[in-house]
Design a protein around this motif. Structure first.
Motif, PDB file in Angstrom:
ATOM      1  N   GLU A 138       0.826  -1.212   0.000  1.00 29.01           N
ATOM      2  CA  GLU A 138       0.000   0.000   0.000  1.00 29.01           C
ATOM      3  C   GLU A 138       0.860   1.263   0.000  1.00 29.01           C
ATOM      4  N   HIS A 141       0.901   3.726  -2.964  1.00 27.28           N
ATOM      5  CA  HIS A 141      -0.224   4.593  -3.309  1.00 27.28           C
ATOM      6  C   HIS A 141      -0.950   4.146  -4.577  1.00 27.28           C
ATOM      7  N   GLU A 142      -0.708   2.930  -4.988  1.00 24.37           N
ATOM      8  CA  GLU A 142      -1.476   2.403  -6.120  1.00 24.37           C
ATOM      9  C   GLU A 142      -2.900   2.168  -5.627  1.00 24.37           C
ATOM     10  N   ASP A 143      -3.871   2.378  -6.483  1.00 22.43           N
ATOM     11  CA  ASP A 143      -5.264   2.125  -6.141  1.00 22.43           C
ATOM     12  C   ASP A 143      -5.455   0.662  -5.713  1.00 22.43           C
TER      13      ASP A 143
END
Lengths: 304, 304
Positions: A138, A141-143
């Protein structure tokens, strides 16, 4: 393709290959600092397998596919690391004495030779887990939806209905007679599934629709087969010094390959046809697909 | 704990263990239909490893942790399948001749004995990939954030800083002198990390805060060590007929264990203390934590 085109293809790709090689080495170096405990040898083996070698074809494919949809380079490289970790884990396990029993890989001793078999098994398993850790992290910051979609597709591409399933078929190929259809199916699983994932990753991160994905799948399908035919040709015609691995092993094992089934000349023609076809799938793209076109030409012109 | 308490602990857990065993078997059976191609033997080996055996301790822990936060049973079982797939893959690879070289597991021949070494390597790799496929599958309607968080935590728990790292330390334990601190650290990685994940999974799916997670981590930490001490005691005092695997291997290999370091009596006392401590972490929960309490008592009373 003319001889001049071929020279041009390998020349234009050289800077891209060098750049991706450096980027991947740097990232694995940062990801795998040597711990000061009983796991040190494990990390040394992982580093041996992933740093400083290989064509980095799969990472380059991920970056090229991401370029199509203007996906940020750092996001692309993270996925490239994951796919290369899976590729390297599969090579470590494939080289084991109970599998292909190879001593040489990327011009270096294989992991079980440089270390030992138990360490090789664990180094492969560790790189396998690392790939999913990198994709799911996480901190990137990838969706979350993109993260879990990438995990799902990589797990499918590398598991029993993808790469591992193809390796199993490959084991059976030593004792069974495989025809062209069976050999094609085997290679689509063994090497094709992971190559397809490289392109799919670009589409997933670019959040593009089915029409674009279908074009990339067509490209990946044809490229994967051409790449494998080129590998079979290198196995027959190449030298260990150039390929950095043992050659002429398939014939010795009595395995059907595209070359044993088609002969050298027809295999070469088939590979060239597939590459033309692969590039054809990209016709609706402009200059942003030039890297994918160059990779396709390189796939059958490489000497390792 | 009195003798009567012990009898009660194992009795109260029996229906739960039977139910989870049946549920896990059914789900693996559905997940792994035999394909009609060269991968058939691979799927047979995977089924051999995951269906019809084992205590299903980790799946039960996942379900018990999910019960605390009223997480739907189907969601819990999906994660339980993933964790059991990872556990079984690690057993397959751990049993290989180059690792622990075991012939017997869960009362059956190990995978490389029933099949062959290459198939065992690939069956382990395939179950490893399957675990992540199951966790990331969007068809489950699990929230994408929860999916990628579960993937991340499982990858960490099973990779080089978790289970695989602990297995590497275990290999070194045969040639080095390990003290109690080193043995504790080894076991926290080798078996503790995956046990912690079982509890964490409940917290992730229940979307609870840090305070609740800390309690569960404390429980998992103490349970994991007590479980390992009980394993070491079984290795010294148990029989192959009961445990379904080879016994007295650690002493033969000259490995430090909790029993060799503490002696039988102190090891047993230590395990009981850890279990009391594990249950202590659950004091703020009511009857919804009874299953976790029963599992803790069972962990040191089991005979296999």
């Amino acid at each position: 393709m003319s001889d001049q085109d071929r020279v041009h293809a390998s020349l234009s790709l050289k800077p891209a290959l060098d750049a991706i090689g450096t980027a991947i080495d740097q990232r694995f170096d940062r990801l795998l600092p040597l711990p000061d405990d009983g796991r040190r040898r494990l990390f040394e083996a992982m580093r041996h397998a992933v740093i400083g070698g290989g064509k980095r074809m799969r990472p380059l494919l991920v970056v090229a596919a991401c370029d199509l949809f203007h996906v940020d380079r750092e996001r692309a490289l993270r996925v490239a690391i994951a796919i290369e970790a899976v590729h390297c884990y599969s090579l470590i396990h494939d080289d084991l004495p109970c599998m292909d029993d190879d001593d040489l890989r990327r011009g270096k001793p294989t992991v079980h030779k440089a270390f030992d078999e138990a360490t090789a098994v664990l180094a492969g398993d560790s790189l396998h887990a690392l790939a999913f850790e990198v994709l799911a992290d996480e901190a990137t910051h990838e969706d979350p939806f993109v993260r879990s979609e990438l995990v799902l597709e990589l797990a499918r591409a590398s598991g029993p209905s993808g790469m591992a399933g193809g390796q199993m078929m490959d084991l059976a190929a030593e004792s069974q007679v495989f025809d062209l259809a069976a050999t094609t199916r085997l290679q689509q699983l063994k090497t094709g599934a992971l190559i397809s994932f490289c392109l799919d990753a670009g589409a997933i991160m670019g959040r593009v629709g089915d029409a674009q994905r279908t074009k990339l799948r067509g490209y990946a399908h044809d490229l994967g087969l051409a790449f494998q035919i080129a590998d079979d040709l290198l196995d027959v015609e190449g030298s260990s010094a150039k390929t950095g691995k043992a050659v002429q092993k398939d014939a010795a094992a009595g395995k059907a390959t595209f070359v044993s089934l088609l002969g050298v000349e027809r295999a070469r023609t088939q590979a060239e046809m597939l590459i033309d076809q692969a590039i054809g799938h990209l016709h609706s793209f402009g200059a942003e697909a030039d890297l994918l076109r160059a990779i396709a030409r390189f796939a059958i012109e490489r000497d390792r």
